[in-house]
Motif scaffolding. Structure first.
Motif, PDB file in Angstrom:
ATOM      1  N   SER A   1       0.824  -1.212   0.000  1.00 14.25           N
ATOM      2  CA  SER A   1       0.000   0.000   0.000  1.00 14.25           C
ATOM      3  C   SER A   1       0.855   1.257   0.000  1.00 14.25           C
ATOM      4  N   ASP A   2       2.187   1.087  -0.037  1.00 18.34           N
ATOM      5  CA  ASP A   2       3.069   2.246  -0.119  1.00 18.34           C
ATOM      6  C   ASP A   2       3.653   2.330  -1.530  1.00 18.34           C
ATOM      7  N   GLY A   3       4.805   2.951  -1.681  1.00 17.04           N
ATOM      8  CA  GLY A   3       5.374   3.130  -3.014  1.00 17.04           C
ATOM      9  C   GLY A   3       6.415   2.107  -3.397  1.00 17.04           C
ATOM     10  N   THR A   4       6.379   0.936  -2.781  1.00 17.86           N
ATOM     11  CA  THR A   4       7.423  -0.068  -3.046  1.00 17.86           C
ATOM     12  C   THR A   4       7.509  -0.427  -4.526  1.00 17.86           C
ATOM     13  N   VAL A   5       6.371  -0.725  -5.143  1.00 18.60           N
ATOM     14  CA  VAL A   5       6.372  -1.140  -6.546  1.00 18.60           C
ATOM     15  C   VAL A   5       6.887  -0.016  -7.440  1.00 18.60           C
ATOM     16  N   ALA A   6       6.422   1.208  -7.185  1.00 17.24           N
ATOM     17  CA  ALA A   6       6.867   2.341  -7.998  1.00 17.24           C
ATOM     18  C   ALA A   6       8.370   2.561  -7.862  1.00 17.24           C
ATOM     19  N   LEU A   7       8.883   2.418  -6.645  1.00 16.48           N
ATOM     20  CA  LEU A   7      10.319   2.567  -6.426  1.00 16.48           C
ATOM     21  C   LEU A   7      11.104   1.534  -7.226  1.00 16.48           C
ATOM     22  N   LEU A   8      10.646   0.286  -7.184  1.00 15.24           N
ATOM     23  CA  LEU A   8      11.331  -0.783  -7.911  1.00 15.24           C
ATOM     24  C   LEU A   8      11.313  -0.530  -9.412  1.00 15.24           C
ATOM     25  N   GLU A   9      10.150  -0.217  -9.927  1.00 22.92           N
ATOM     26  CA  GLU A   9      10.019  -0.037 -11.379  1.00 22.92           C
ATOM     27  C   GLU A   9      10.833   1.157 -11.861  1.00 22.92           C
ATOM     28  N   ALA A  10      10.882   2.230 -11.063  1.00 22.93           N
ATOM     29  CA  ALA A  10      11.673   3.396 -11.455  1.00 22.93           C
ATOM     30  C   ALA A  10      13.159   3.069 -11.457  1.00 22.93           C
ATOM     31  N   GLU A  11      13.612   2.316 -10.437  1.00 24.23           N
ATOM     32  CA  GLU A  11      15.033   1.965 -10.355  1.00 24.23           C
ATOM     33  C   GLU A  11      15.419   1.014 -11.481  1.00 24.23           C
ATOM     34  N   ILE A  12      14.545   0.071 -11.793  1.00 16.80           N
ATOM     35  CA  ILE A  12      14.828  -0.874 -12.880  1.00 16.80           C
ATOM     36  C   ILE A  12      14.968  -0.121 -14.204  1.00 16.80           C
ATOM     37  N   ALA A  13      14.072   0.839 -14.432  1.00 12.68           N
ATOM     38  CA  ALA A  13      14.144   1.624 -15.663  1.00 12.68           C
ATOM     39  C   ALA A  13      15.405   2.482 -15.703  1.00 12.68           C
ATOM     40  N   GLU A  14      15.731   3.108 -14.577  1.00 15.68           N
ATOM     41  CA  GLU A  14      16.903   3.981 -14.529  1.00 15.68           C
ATOM     42  C   GLU A  14      18.187   3.193 -14.759  1.00 15.68           C
ATOM     43  N   GLN A  15      18.219   1.950 -14.251  1.00 11.05           N
ATOM     44  CA  GLN A  15      19.410   1.113 -14.395  1.00 11.05           C
ATOM     45  C   GLN A  15      19.441   0.383 -15.742  1.00 11.05           C
ATOM     46  N   GLY A  16      18.400   0.558 -16.535  1.00  9.15           N
ATOM     47  CA  GLY A  16      18.337  -0.156 -17.807  1.00  9.15           C
ATOM     48  C   GLY A  16      18.294  -1.654 -17.613  1.00  9.15           C
ATOM     49  N   ALA A  17      17.581  -2.099 -16.587  1.00  7.16           N
ATOM     50  CA  ALA A  17      17.594  -3.515 -16.202  1.00  7.16           C
ATOM     51  C   ALA A  17      16.281  -4.215 -16.526  1.00  7.16           C
ATOM     52  N   GLU A  18      15.518  -3.675 -17.492  1.00  8.48           N
ATOM     53  CA  GLU A  18      14.220  -4.275 -17.816  1.00  8.48           C
ATOM     54  C   GLU A  18      14.340  -5.720 -18.277  1.00  8.48           C
ATOM     55  N   ALA A  19      15.451  -6.058 -18.918  1.00  3.92           N
ATOM     56  CA  ALA A  19      15.635  -7.425 -19.393  1.00  3.92           C
ATOM     57  C   ALA A  19      16.092  -8.367 -18.282  1.00  3.92           C
ATOM     58  N   THR A  20      16.442  -7.793 -17.118  1.00  4.27           N
ATOM     59  CA  THR A  20      16.963  -8.596 -16.018  1.00  4.27           C
ATOM     60  C   THR A  20      15.971  -8.729 -14.878  1.00  4.27           C
ATOM     61  N   ALA A  21      15.246  -7.653 -14.585  1.00  2.00           N
ATOM     62  CA  ALA A  21      14.379  -7.622 -13.405  1.00  2.00           C
ATOM     63  C   ALA A  21      12.939  -7.340 -13.799  1.00  2.00           C
TER      64      ALA A  21
END
Length: 582
Positions: A55-75
Motif C-alpha cells: 500500500s506504499d510506493g514499493t512497486v513504484a520505487l522498484l520499477e523506477a530503479e529498474i528503468a533507470e538502471q536499464g535492467a528491464e531485461a533482467t528484473a
C-alpha cells in the motif's frame, strides 16, 4: 491473478532471484542494487519481485530503479493479491522462474558482489541440489559453525550441522524443487521457511556451502516495519507451527525413525523455538498474561513428546522441560529470573604481536548477576556442587526440590563438552570468523561452601578466581593433547579439590594471522573486533574483548605488524575487560 512487467531475456538463465515484497519502502532498493552489481553477467540471471499488494510506493520505487538502471531485461515486478506472508509470493516467483537454480532473498537483505557467481560455480562443481552461502548478520545472529569447513555433500539424515541454517536464503536447484513438489505453506503461517527447508534437507544428500566468502547479508531493521515475521507472536499458533515442522519428520517421503538422531532433530524446534520461549529473559520480557499463554502452550507440547526427547536438549533446557511438564508457573518464572542473570565475563590476560601474528590469552567464567545490582556489578561466578562424578548446578531451592529437575541439573557432561572460541567480527561488513582456539576448564573451589542464591555469594569467590588466574599455567595444544589424549586441549580440573562447592574458570589462547585468517585469505579491509565465545550446557554468549581489534588498511599487502592495530604491545597498558552483560 497477478500482473508483471516485461519478462527477462529468453537466453539461458543460470539463477532466478525470487524476492517477496510488502511495504518495504526505500530499503528494497539496497537489495536490487546489490543484485545488479553481481559479477555474474546480467544475461545469466533474472530478478523476480513478487509484491504482496503493497500500500506504499514499493512497486513504484522498484520499477523506477529498474528503468533507470536499464535492467528491464533482467528484473521484473509481479503484483499479486495480499496474502499477508511471504509463502504465496515465493511460490508465485518459483512458478515464474526460468533459472537452473532459484535463490530466495528477503526484500530488505542484500547479496555480496560475487555471491551468485560463487554459489553457482559451487553447485556445478559439487552437483549439489542446495548451496548455502556464508552469511553475515546485521541485527541478527547468522550461522557460523556451518562455514568453518567446506561442505560438499551435507546430509541432514546423518549429521545435524545443517540445523544451523533453516532459513530459505539459499540456492536451490529448480529441477529438485519441481521433482519433489516443494512448496511454501501459504497464509499467515509462522516458521513456514523452516517447514520448507527441513523437507528440502531431508530429500537430498547433496548440500554444499560457500564457506570462504560472505555471500548473504541478513538484515533486521530496528524500526520493526520491514520484517513481517517480527510482528507480535501469538503463543498458540506459534506452537502449532512447531508441531507442523515436527510433522515433516513423520511424512512418508521425509520420515526419520525414532532414535537418537531424530531426538536431535526434534530438539532444534522443541528446545530453541519452544522451551527457550519460557526461559530466562525471553519469558520475563513478556506481559504477565502472555507469560501464562506461553507456559500453557509450550507445556502442552512438552506433554505430547516422549521423555526421551529431552536427552538431546542442552542441560539448561532439560531443566526447563522438566518444569514445563511439572506445570508450576511460579517455578518456571523463578527459574527464568535465575537464568536471566547468567552470562560470562571475559578478561584478556595478555596479547602480543610476533612475526605478523597476534596471540591472545584470555580467561572467563560463568557468572550470574544478582538482582537489584548495577549492570556488570554484583555478579559472582556460577556455583556447582560436587557429588562424585556429578557437577550439580546450584539452583533456587524451590526449583531444585522438584525431583525431575534434580535429576537433570548435572552439568558434568556439559562442562566437558563446553564450546570455547576466539572470534573475529568485521565491524563494517558483519562477517564472523571462528578461530582455532586452545582452551581448558578448571574447577575453582568456593571458600566456605558459599550458597549460589542471590545475596549468598561473597567476594571470596572472585578472590579464588583471581588467585587461579595468577597461578594459571599456559596450556599449549601439544601439552593439552598429551594430558587429555585429544586434540584441542580440553582438560577438566574435576576432583582436584576436596571442597563440595566449586565454580568454573575457562582459559583460552588463540592466534590471528591477518594474512590468512579468512580460510587462507587475507582479512577484508576494515576493523575486526576480537570476541570470546563461551558455550556451556545451553548458555552461549560471545563478548567483545574491548580495546582489542585489528584495523586492516585498504592498501594491498599486510605489514608484519600493522601500525594501526589496537592491541597494546606487551608490558604496556592492558585494555579494560568486557563487563558481563546478561
Amino acid at each position: 491473478m497477478h500482473t508483471a512487467t516485461p519478462a527477462a531475456s529468453q537466453e539461458s538463465v543460470k539463477v532466478s532471484i525470487v524476492v517477496p515484497t510488502y511495504n518495504t519502502g526505500e530499503t528494497v532498493l539496497t537489495g536490487l542494487r546489490s543484485f545488479l552489481a553481481q559479477t555474474m553477467p546480467r544475461a545469466q540471471f533474472e530478478i523476480i519481485y513478487v509484491d504482496d499488494e503493497s500500500s506504499d510506493g514499493t512497486v513504484a520505487l522498484l520499477e523506477a530503479e529498474i528503468a533507470e538502471q536499464g535492467a528491464e531485461a533482467t528484473a521484473r515486478v509481479v503484483r499479486t493479491e495480499h496474502s499477508g506472508w511471504p509463502g504465496r509470493p515465493r511460490n508465485i516467483g518459483t512458478d515464474l522462474a526460468r533459472g537452473e537454480f532459484v535463490h530466495y532473498v528477503d526484500d530488505d537483505d542484500r547479496l555480496a558482489p560475487e555471491a551468485l557467481e560463487r554459489m553457482y560455480a559451487r553447485a556445478r562443481e559439487t552437483g549439489a541440489d542446495i548451496v548455502i552461502g556464508r552469511m553475515a548478520g546485521h541485527g541478527r545472529r547468522a550461522p557460523r559453525t556451518l562455514f568453518e569447513q567446506p561442505m560438499t555433500s551435507g546430509d541432514l539424515r546423518t549429521d545435524t550441522a545443517l540445523l544451523a541454517s533453516m532459513t530459505v536464503h539459499k540456492l536451490f536447484r529448480r529441477a529438485f524443487l519441481r521433482e519433489h513438489r516443494l512448496r511454501f505453506p501459504e497464509g499467515k503461517v509462522r516458521l513456514e521457511d523452516h517447514m520448507f527447508t527441513l523437507r528440502a534437507f531431508l530429500l537430498t544428500d547433496r548440500v554444499a556451502t560457500v564457506h570462504d566468502y560472505t555471500c548473504y547479508h541478513w538484515v533486521r531493521h530496528s524500526d520493526g516495519k520491514h520484517n513481517v515475521s517480527y510482528r507480535t507472536i501469538e503463543p498458540r499458533p506459534y506452537v502449532e507451527s512447531i508441531r507442523r515442522v515436527l510433522a515433516v519428520l513423520e511424512a512418508p517421503d521425509t520420515y526419520v525413525p525414532p532414535g537418537r538422531h531424530r531426538n536431535r532433530l526434534v530438539a532444534k524446534w522443541y528446545g530453541k523455538k519452544a522451551l527457550d520461549r519460557i526461559a530466562g529473559q525471553r519469558l520475563l520480557d513478556q506481559p504477565e498474561e502472555r507469560r501464562a499463554e506461553w507456559i500453557e502452550a509450550v507445556g502442552a507440547l512438552a506433554a505430547e513428546l516422549p521423555p526421551e526427547t529431552d536427552t538431546a536438549l542442552p542441560t539448561r533446557l532439560r531443566i526447563v522441560a522438566a518444569l514445563a511438564r511439572h506445570g508450576d508457573r511460579t517455578l518456571l518464572e523463578e527459574q527464568a529470573r535465575f537464568e536471566a542473570g547468567v552470562g560470562h565475563r571475559p578478561r584478556v590476560e595478555s596479547a602480543w604481536w610476533r612475526e605478523g601474528q597476534l596471540t591472545v590469552r584470555c580467561s572467563t567464567y560463568l557468572v550470574r548477576r544478582d538482582s537489584g545490582r548495577g549492570r556488570g556489578r554484583g555478579s559472582a561466578p556460577l556455583a556447582f556442587t560436587r557429588h562424585g562424578d556429578r557437577r550439580v548446578l546450584r539452583l533456587p531451592p524451590r526449583v531444585a526440590a522438584v525431583d525431575a529437575v534434580a535429576a537433570r541439573a548435572d552439568f558434568a557432561k556439559a562442562v566437558r563438552r563446553s564450546n570455547i572460541r576466539g572470534q573475529l567480527r568485521h565491524r563494517e561488513g558483519g562477517t564472523v570468523l571462528n578461530l582455532a582456539t586452545t582452551w581448558r576448564v578448571a574447577e575453582v573451589p568456593v571458600a566456605g561452601g558459599e550458597d549460589s542464591r542471590p545475596g549468598g555469594r561473597t567476594a571470596r569467590i572472585r578472590a579464588a578466581c583471581r588467585k587461579s588466574a595468577r597461578l594459571a599455567v599456559r596450556l599449549t595444544a601439544r601439552l593439552a593433547a598429551r594430558l587429555t589424549g585429544r586434540p584441542g586441549g580440553r582438560l577438566s580440573g574435576a576432583g582436584r579439590h576436596g571442597e563440595d562447592v566449586c565454580t568454573l574458570r575457562y582459559e583460552a589462547e588463540f592466534t590471528v594471522d591477518p594474512a590468512t585468517a579468512d580460510h587462507g585469505r587475507p582479512l577484508a579491509p576494515g576493523i575486526w573486533d576480537l570476541h570470546f565465545q563461551l558455550g556451556c550446557g545451553g548458555w552461549r554468549t560471545s563478548r567483545r574483548l574491548r580495546g582489542h581489534s585489528i584495523d586492516v588498511p585498504e592498501a594491498t599487502g599486510l605489514t608484519a605488524e600493522p601500525a594501526s592495530h589496537q592491541v597494546p604491545p606487551p608490558r604496556q597498558r592492558r585494555a579494560p575487560s568486557t563487563a558481563a552483560r546478561t
